[in-house]
Design a protein around this motif. Structure first.
Motif, short mmCIF file in Angstrom:
data_model
loop_
_atom_site.label_atom_id
_atom_site.label_comp_id
_atom_site.label_asym_id
_atom_site.label_seq_id
_atom_site.Cartn_x
_atom_site.Cartn_y
_atom_site.Cartn_z
N ASP A 40 24.50 79.44 46.93
CA ASP A 40 23.53 79.24 48.01
C ASP A 40 23.68 80.36 49.04
O ASP A 40 24.49 81.28 48.87
CB ASP A 40 23.67 77.85 48.63
N GLU A 41 22.90 80.28 50.11
CA GLU A 41 22.88 81.35 51.11
C GLU A 41 24.23 81.53 51.81
O GLU A 41 24.53 82.60 52.32
CB GLU A 41 21.80 81.07 52.15
N GLY A 42 25.05 80.49 51.81
CA GLY A 42 26.38 80.58 52.41
C GLY A 42 27.46 80.91 51.40
O GLY A 42 28.65 80.78 51.70
N PHE A 43 27.06 81.28 50.18
CA PHE A 43 27.96 81.63 49.09
C PHE A 43 28.72 80.43 48.54
O PHE A 43 29.75 80.57 47.89
CB PHE A 43 28.94 82.75 49.50
N GLY A 44 28.21 79.24 48.80
CA GLY A 44 28.76 78.04 48.17
C GLY A 44 28.29 77.94 46.74
O GLY A 44 27.16 78.32 46.41
N VAL A 45 29.15 77.42 45.88
CA VAL A 45 28.81 77.30 44.46
C VAL A 45 27.95 76.06 44.25
O VAL A 45 28.36 74.94 44.52
CB VAL A 45 30.07 77.23 43.59
N ASP A 177 36.21 86.09 37.02
CA ASP A 177 35.67 87.31 37.59
C ASP A 177 34.47 87.01 38.49
O ASP A 177 34.27 87.66 39.52
CB ASP A 177 35.27 88.28 36.48
N CYS A 178 33.67 86.00 38.13
CA CYS A 178 32.54 85.60 38.98
C CYS A 178 33.02 85.08 40.33
O CYS A 178 32.41 85.37 41.37
CB CYS A 178 31.69 84.54 38.28
N TYR A 179 34.09 84.29 40.31
CA TYR A 179 34.62 83.78 41.57
C TYR A 179 35.19 84.91 42.42
O TYR A 179 35.07 84.91 43.65
CB TYR A 179 35.67 82.70 41.31
N SER A 180 35.82 85.90 41.79
CA SER A 180 36.31 87.08 42.50
C SER A 180 35.14 87.84 43.13
O SER A 180 35.19 88.25 44.30
CB SER A 180 37.07 87.99 41.53
N PHE A 181 34.08 87.99 42.37
CA PHE A 181 32.85 88.67 42.81
C PHE A 181 32.23 87.93 43.99
O PHE A 181 31.90 88.52 45.03
CB PHE A 181 31.91 88.71 41.61
N ALA A 182 32.07 86.62 43.87
CA ALA A 182 31.47 85.81 44.94
C ALA A 182 32.30 85.88 46.22
O ALA A 182 31.75 85.98 47.32
CB ALA A 182 31.32 84.36 44.48
N ALA A 183 33.62 85.84 46.07
CA ALA A 183 34.50 85.92 47.25
C ALA A 183 34.33 87.26 47.95
O ALA A 183 34.32 87.33 49.19
CB ALA A 183 35.95 85.71 46.83
N ALA A 184 34.18 88.34 47.16
CA ALA A 184 33.99 89.67 47.75
C ALA A 184 32.67 89.74 48.51
O ALA A 184 32.62 90.27 49.63
CB ALA A 184 34.04 90.73 46.65
N LEU A 185 31.61 89.22 47.92
CA LEU A 185 30.31 89.25 48.59
C LEU A 185 30.35 88.45 49.90
O LEU A 185 29.85 88.90 50.94
CB LEU A 185 29.24 88.68 47.67
N LYS A 186 30.97 87.28 49.85
CA LYS A 186 31.08 86.44 51.06
C LYS A 186 31.88 87.17 52.14
O LYS A 186 31.50 87.19 53.31
CB LYS A 186 31.74 85.11 50.73
N HIS A 187 32.98 87.78 51.73
CA HIS A 187 33.83 88.51 52.68
C HIS A 187 33.05 89.62 53.37
O HIS A 187 33.11 89.78 54.60
CB HIS A 187 35.04 89.08 51.93
N LEU A 188 32.31 90.40 52.59
CA LEU A 188 31.57 91.52 53.16
C LEU A 188 30.47 91.03 54.11
O LEU A 188 30.25 91.62 55.18
CB LEU A 188 30.97 92.38 52.05
#
Length: 200
Positions: A40-45, A177-188
């Motif tokens: 979602d828009e807040g990077f929640g799964v 890897d998807c969770y790593s990717f999502a965490a990076a996007l949220k962080h940025l």
């Protein structure tokens, strides 16, 4: 609620295949594992997607691939489905969404769709019903330290907590890897960045 998808692929490989760009005879980038998250828009799964595929041209996985991904031959033989079935299913998961990858995974996806169709098999959903975007250049421009790392290590390079993914706790597992990717996007984005236009 606006959502988008991040995805990752694991595909057949051999020692030196990356350096040769899979140019050796018979060494195709056949997808073995697909992982994806609808965010979602807040990077929640909102939803997870994961599937194994039985390769057709190289049905026997290389020891190199198994060592890299942790995916074994018995697991693929037991749980793997046909490329046409999984690719159609995955494209249905992506339908109507912007679909982000960290690198050229959409090219590999397109190759595999082409091979399925070339064998005369149908695929239930269309590659054209989603907007695939390689967002790696955007990530690398905001965080230059990520330029030389793969998607499964983004969390580490950015100093984030290691993703906890039940049963998938290693780099080169597509869902991890998807969770790593999502965490990076949220962080940025938490640091003030905005995803490129059209991603949401």
């Amino acid at each position: 609620m606006s959502t988008f998808v991040v995805f990752d692929l694991e595909f057949t490989s051999w020692p030196g295949a990356l350096e040769r760009d899979w140019a050796a005879a018979g060494q195709l980038r056949e997808i073995v594992q697909v992982g994806a998250l609808r965010l979602d828009e807040g990077f929640g799964v909102v939803e997870e997607y994961e599937a194994l595929i039985r390769p057709v041209v190289n049905p026997e996985l290389s020891a190199y691939f198994t060592g890299l991904t942790g995916i074994g031959q018995e697991e693929v033989d037991r749980e793997g489905r046909s490329p046409a079935e999984v690719l159609g299913d995955f494209l249905g998961f992506c339908k109507g969404q912007t679909v982000l990858s960290y690198g050229n995974d959409m090219v590999v996806l397109g190759e595999n769709v082409g091979w399925v169709r070339g064998r005369g098999e149908g695929i239930e959903n269309s590659y054209l019903d989603a907007a695939f975007v390689n967002i790696r250049p955007w990530v690398n421009s905001l965080a230059p330290a990520t330029a030389s790392t793969n998607v499964g290590r983004l969390w580490e390079v950015l100093g984030l907590a290691e993703p906890v993914v039940s049963g998938h706790g290693q780099e080169h597992s597509a869902l991890f890897d998807c969770y790593s990717f999502a965490a990076a996007l949220k962080h940025l984005c938490d640091d003030g960045a905005t995803l490129p236009a059209g991603c949401l």
